[in-house]
Design a protein around this motif. Structure first.
Motif, PDB file in Angstrom:
ATOM      1  N   SER A  42      63.916  75.381  51.107  1.00 38.97           N
ATOM      2  CA  SER A  42      62.575  75.461  50.552  1.00 38.97           C
ATOM      3  C   SER A  42      62.547  76.382  49.321  1.00 38.97           C
ATOM      4  O   SER A  42      61.833  76.116  48.346  1.00 38.97           O
ATOM      5  CB  SER A  42      61.624  75.966  51.638  1.00 38.97           C
ATOM      6  N   VAL A  43      63.319  77.460  49.385  1.00 37.17           N
ATOM      7  CA  VAL A  43      63.384  78.383  48.244  1.00 37.17           C
ATOM      8  C   VAL A  43      63.949  77.654  47.023  1.00 37.17           C
ATOM      9  O   VAL A  43      63.391  77.716  45.920  1.00 37.17           O
ATOM     10  CB  VAL A  43      64.247  79.630  48.588  1.00 37.17           C
ATOM     11  N   ASP A  44      65.057  76.922  47.217  1.00 32.88           N
ATOM     12  CA  ASP A  44      65.648  76.171  46.093  1.00 32.88           C
ATOM     13  C   ASP A  44      64.637  75.182  45.516  1.00 32.88           C
ATOM     14  O   ASP A  44      64.508  75.041  44.304  1.00 32.88           O
ATOM     15  CB  ASP A  44      66.893  75.399  46.564  1.00 32.88           C
ATOM     16  N   ASP A  45      63.927  74.511  46.395  1.00 33.79           N
ATOM     17  CA  ASP A  45      62.936  73.524  45.971  1.00 33.79           C
ATOM     18  C   ASP A  45      61.821  74.201  45.153  1.00 33.79           C
ATOM     19  O   ASP A  45      61.428  73.716  44.096  1.00 33.79           O
ATOM     20  CB  ASP A  45      62.377  72.844  47.237  1.00 33.79           C
ATOM     21  N   TYR A  46      61.354  75.340  45.640  1.00 38.41           N
ATOM     22  CA  TYR A  46      60.281  76.079  44.963  1.00 38.41           C
ATOM     23  C   TYR A  46      60.743  76.541  43.581  1.00 38.41           C
ATOM     24  O   TYR A  46      60.014  76.435  42.583  1.00 38.41           O
ATOM     25  CB  TYR A  46      59.878  77.275  45.825  1.00 38.41           C
ATOM     26  N   MET A  47      61.962  77.051  43.529  1.00 36.98           N
ATOM     27  CA  MET A  47      62.509  77.520  42.250  1.00 36.98           C
ATOM     28  C   MET A  47      62.602  76.336  41.277  1.00 36.98           C
ATOM     29  O   MET A  47      62.212  76.428  40.118  1.00 36.98           O
ATOM     30  CB  MET A  47      63.909  78.130  42.451  1.00 36.98           C
ATOM     31  N   TYR A  48      63.137  75.244  41.772  1.00 41.45           N
ATOM     32  CA  TYR A  48      63.339  74.053  40.929  1.00 41.45           C
ATOM     33  C   TYR A  48      62.003  73.566  40.367  1.00 41.45           C
ATOM     34  O   TYR A  48      61.859  73.308  39.176  1.00 41.45           O
ATOM     35  CB  TYR A  48      64.016  72.960  41.765  1.00 41.45           C
ATOM     36  N   LYS A  49      61.013  73.482  41.267  1.00 38.33           N
ATOM     37  CA  LYS A  49      59.684  73.002  40.857  1.00 38.33           C
ATOM     38  C   LYS A  49      59.041  73.915  39.813  1.00 38.33           C
ATOM     39  O   LYS A  49      58.261  73.477  38.984  1.00 38.33           O
ATOM     40  CB  LYS A  49      58.753  72.970  42.089  1.00 38.33           C
ATOM     41  N   ASN A  50      59.363  75.210  39.912  1.00 42.35           N
ATOM     42  CA  ASN A  50      58.749  76.174  39.003  1.00 42.35           C
ATOM     43  C   ASN A  50      59.605  76.484  37.777  1.00 42.35           C
ATOM     44  O   ASN A  50      59.340  77.458  37.064  1.00 42.35           O
ATOM     45  CB  ASN A  50      58.434  77.471  39.766  1.00 42.35           C
ATOM     46  N   GLY A  51      60.644  75.667  37.574  1.00 39.90           N
ATOM     47  CA  GLY A  51      61.466  75.829  36.369  1.00 39.90           C
ATOM     48  C   GLY A  51      62.310  77.094  36.362  1.00 39.90           C
ATOM     49  O   GLY A  51      62.655  77.610  35.295  1.00 39.90           O
ATOM     50  N   VAL A  52      62.628  77.612  37.551  1.00 37.87           N
ATOM     51  CA  VAL A  52      63.486  78.805  37.618  1.00 37.87           C
ATOM     52  C   VAL A  52      64.936  78.325  37.723  1.00 37.87           C
ATOM     53  O   VAL A  52      65.293  77.635  38.675  1.00 37.87           O
ATOM     54  CB  VAL A  52      63.111  79.702  38.829  1.00 37.87           C
ATOM     55  N   VAL A  53      65.725  78.681  36.743  1.00 36.46           N
ATOM     56  CA  VAL A  53      67.094  78.140  36.629  1.00 36.46           C
ATOM     57  C   VAL A  53      68.056  78.937  37.509  1.00 36.46           C
ATOM     58  O   VAL A  53      68.045  80.166  37.489  1.00 36.46           O
ATOM     59  CB  VAL A  53      67.565  78.200  35.156  1.00 36.46           C
ATOM     60  N   ARG A  54      68.887  78.191  38.258  1.00 34.58           N
ATOM     61  CA  ARG A  54      69.796  78.867  39.184  1.00 34.58           C
ATOM     62  C   ARG A  54      71.118  79.234  38.511  1.00 34.58           C
ATOM     63  O   ARG A  54      71.795  78.375  37.951  1.00 34.58           O
ATOM     64  CB  ARG A  54      70.079  77.969  40.391  1.00 34.58           C
ATOM     65  N   LEU A  55      71.482  80.504  38.600  1.00 34.83           N
ATOM     66  CA  LEU A  55      72.802  80.962  38.160  1.00 34.83           C
ATOM     67  C   LEU A  55      73.677  81.118  39.400  1.00 34.83           C
ATOM     68  O   LEU A  55      73.157  81.475  40.468  1.00 34.83           O
ATOM     69  CB  LEU A  55      72.694  82.353  37.518  1.00 34.83           C
ATOM     70  N   LEU A  56      74.972  80.895  39.236  1.00 34.91           N
ATOM     71  CA  LEU A  56      75.866  81.174  40.360  1.00 34.91           C
ATOM     72  C   LEU A  56      76.181  82.669  40.366  1.00 34.91           C
ATOM     73  O   LEU A  56      76.103  83.329  39.336  1.00 34.91           O
ATOM     74  CB  LEU A  56      77.133  80.329  40.249  1.00 34.91           C
TER      75      LEU A  56
END
Ligand code: ASN
Length: 324
Positions: A42-56
């Protein structure tokens, strides 16, 4: 005499093996892990929806969070250079946002903090994962609204998705019925009301998460220049005695302010010289952010007494010996 010591030592090791295997084989473990997985999904989904880019994540670096409490050192030499194991990616978050085309970032970030034995309590692990996020040109209000939305969405999702698991754990879900905005309290206000143990006592009394604002801690959390001695930082406190689950702040980004705050904190400027140089060049952007502990959120969601109950392998400080 020697034989006895050896026997005791052997027995201790065997007991430790038994405990380790018992911990792995616990019946409730799969339910806890499934709920934790649903949180992360759910966190990944929320970040994705809000345009928060994931760094490794980066797990080692010449520079890491100085923290505001003592831990055992875990630096080492690589290619003749001193490296540290990541305590948090705070400086990496700030610097990544110097990219003019990146606005919002997050990392599911493994952190190692070799806590002293006295931190062997129900909420510390010496290795854990935090969801660490940072936004350019943001203020604490942006972070509050964002995190409240994240919690609302995640809790709603896991309640639906993990009904069986909550049943197996024998845990209800009414503690997950939360929505923002959460109450905000300053540490000063709660200290006056509850005394030194204010965080634990206020958390125990609370039925919903709340924000605890204004802590004097690491140099990188911004001081409010219109109210010297107050800080634009915050913790999110889980209710029902589960205490701190997130910490963050608006950041110092201006060279003079960074130097002032480092000196106040008595920091070793030499070890931070490259960061300081970047600040001098104006490469540290204005940001605000936070990080929340995944295991701490899982502990609250699953209503487990001890954080060590949500991990497969024990990472509780002060146990003396670990075999996995
Ligand atoms: N992640 C935290 C922050 O963003 C820092 C920390 O974990 N010490 O402020």
């Amino acid at each position: 005499m020697k034989t006895y010591v050896l026997k005791d030592e052997n027995e201790r090791e065997l007991k430790l093996l038994d405990e380790t295997i018992e911990k792995i084989k616990r019946e409730k473990l799969p339910s806890i892990l499934k709920i934790q997985q649903a949180i992360l999904r759910s966190v990944d989904d929320y970040m994705y929806k809000n345009g928060v880019v994931r760094l490794l994540p980066n797990m080692i670096s010449p520079i890491t969070d100085p923290l505001c409490h003592s831990v055992e050192d875990c630096d080492f030499t690589y290619g003749g250079q001193k490296f540290n194991v990541t305590k948090s990616m705070i400086f990496h978050k700030q610097l990544a946002l110097s990219n003019p085309y990146l606005q919002k970032i997050y990392i599911v970030s493994p952190n190692v903090r070799l806590e002293l034995p006295e931190r062997g309590d129900v909420r510390h692990l010496f290795e854990f994962t935090q969801v660490d996020f940072e936004f350019k040109d943001a203020t604490m209000d942006t972070v509050f609204g964002f995190m409240e939305g994240l919690i609302e969405q995640a809790f709603c999702y896991i309640k639906e998705e993990c009904k069986e698991e909550f049943k197996k754990l024998g845990v209800g879900t009414s503690h997950l019925d939360v929505s923002g905005p959460f109450e905000r309290h300053t540490t000063q206000e709660l200290k006056a009301k509850y005394g030194e143990d204010f965080e634990a006592l206020a958390s125990k009394e609370a039925t919903r998460p709340f924000w605890l604002i204004n802590h004097k801690r690491e140099f990188y959390d911004a001081e409010d220049l219109e109210n010297k001695g107050t800080y634009k930082n915050y913790d999110l406190i889980w209710p029902m005695g589960y205490v701190e689950g997130l910490s963050g702040g608006e950041r110092e980004y201006n060279y003079d302010r960074i130097i002032t705050r480092m000196r106040e904190a008595g920091m070793d400027e030499q070890s931070m010289k490259d960061y300081i140089e970047l600040a001098k060049r104006g490469e540290i952007p204005k940001t605000a952010g936070a990080g929340f502990g995944v295991e701490r959120m899982t502990r609250f969601v699953c209503q487990q007494d001890d954080i060590d109950e949500v991990t497969v392998f024990s990472r509780k400080p002060g146990k003396g010996k670990y075999i996995f």
